[in-house]
Motif scaffolding. Sequence first.
Motif, short mmCIF file in Angstrom:
data_model
loop_
_atom_site.label_atom_id
_atom_site.label_comp_id
_atom_site.label_asym_id
_atom_site.label_seq_id
_atom_site.Cartn_x
_atom_site.Cartn_y
_atom_site.Cartn_z
N THR A 129 -34.24 -19.75 -7.36
CA THR A 129 -33.41 -20.72 -7.29
C THR A 129 -33.53 -20.28 -9.28
N ASN A 170 -29.85 -17.95 -6.19
CA ASN A 170 -28.92 -19.61 -6.76
C ASN A 170 -29.30 -19.76 -8.09
N VAL A 172 -29.60 -23.44 -10.67
CA VAL A 172 -28.68 -25.00 -11.29
C VAL A 172 -27.76 -25.04 -12.35
N ALA A 215 -30.92 -31.03 -6.39
CA ALA A 215 -29.63 -29.69 -6.53
C ALA A 215 -31.03 -28.80 -6.14
N LEU A 219 -30.28 -26.56 -2.90
CA LEU A 219 -30.40 -24.70 -2.71
C LEU A 219 -31.99 -24.00 -2.14
N SER A 225 -26.65 -20.25 1.74
CA SER A 225 -25.83 -20.66 0.12
C SER A 225 -26.74 -19.20 -0.94
N THR A 228 -24.44 -18.48 -5.94
CA THR A 228 -23.82 -19.81 -6.70
C THR A 228 -24.97 -21.21 -7.43
N LEU A 230 -24.30 -24.10 -8.96
CA LEU A 230 -24.24 -25.31 -8.54
C LEU A 230 -24.62 -26.08 -9.94
#
Length: 239
Positions: A129, A170, A172, A215, A219, A225, A228, A230
């Motif tokens: 992430t 992913n 944020v 968040a 994830l 997911s 993504t 977010l």
Amino acid sequence: MTDVQQRIVVLGGTSGLGFAVADLLATRGAEIVIVSSRQPSVDKALAKLPAGATGHVADLRDEGEIERLFEAIGPFDHLVYTAGEPLSLLPVDDMALDRAHDFFGLRFFSVLAAVKHAAPRIRPGGSITLTTGSAGERPSAGWSVAAAICGAVSSLTKALAVELAPLRVNAVAPGVTRSPLWAGMGEDDREAYFRQVGETSLIGRVGETAEVARAYAYLIDQPFSTGTVLAVDGGQLLV
């Protein structure tokens, strides 16, 4: 979190958003490994985190140190990248390009180096992430470099999701959030800016790191997911 304890590495996990992520995940039962460039920062954060958290010191601008870091950490489940210096706006008319290169160094090229050396050590079912920001979608004057970095990380997230599949990748994208990111501003200017942004937000205020941290946890926990980005911005992009 799952019933099996997850080992999660948080790069930049000693302060601000990174610490909030580390603290939240630790309270949910994860084994947390935080990384910072300064030993005092690591020690201070570990004193506040739940028992069982560990820390390492590494200069994330140095790929050799990043490689040695992940060799020392060994196998783990999830990587979170929140590292970054305090924000400094760079208007184009008097921009020092070496400063622009420097900002991209830690917030983009160090991300690439971290992913390069971390991905082979992430266990099946794990994730990465990253951190971008709402400036990539709605920049203000003086935000050319910051917006470009946000856009670059958002695009990188999608490309890495394709390249590293089935490993999930992913990001944020926080809006304006009360954190050390704004430490370069004087206190009065910073609070005035937070009030200005908060008054135009649909929520009526700026974000808090503990809120945005959720968040990242989502994830990490969401197995379907990937690719993504977010947004967690209190509706700032809608007004």
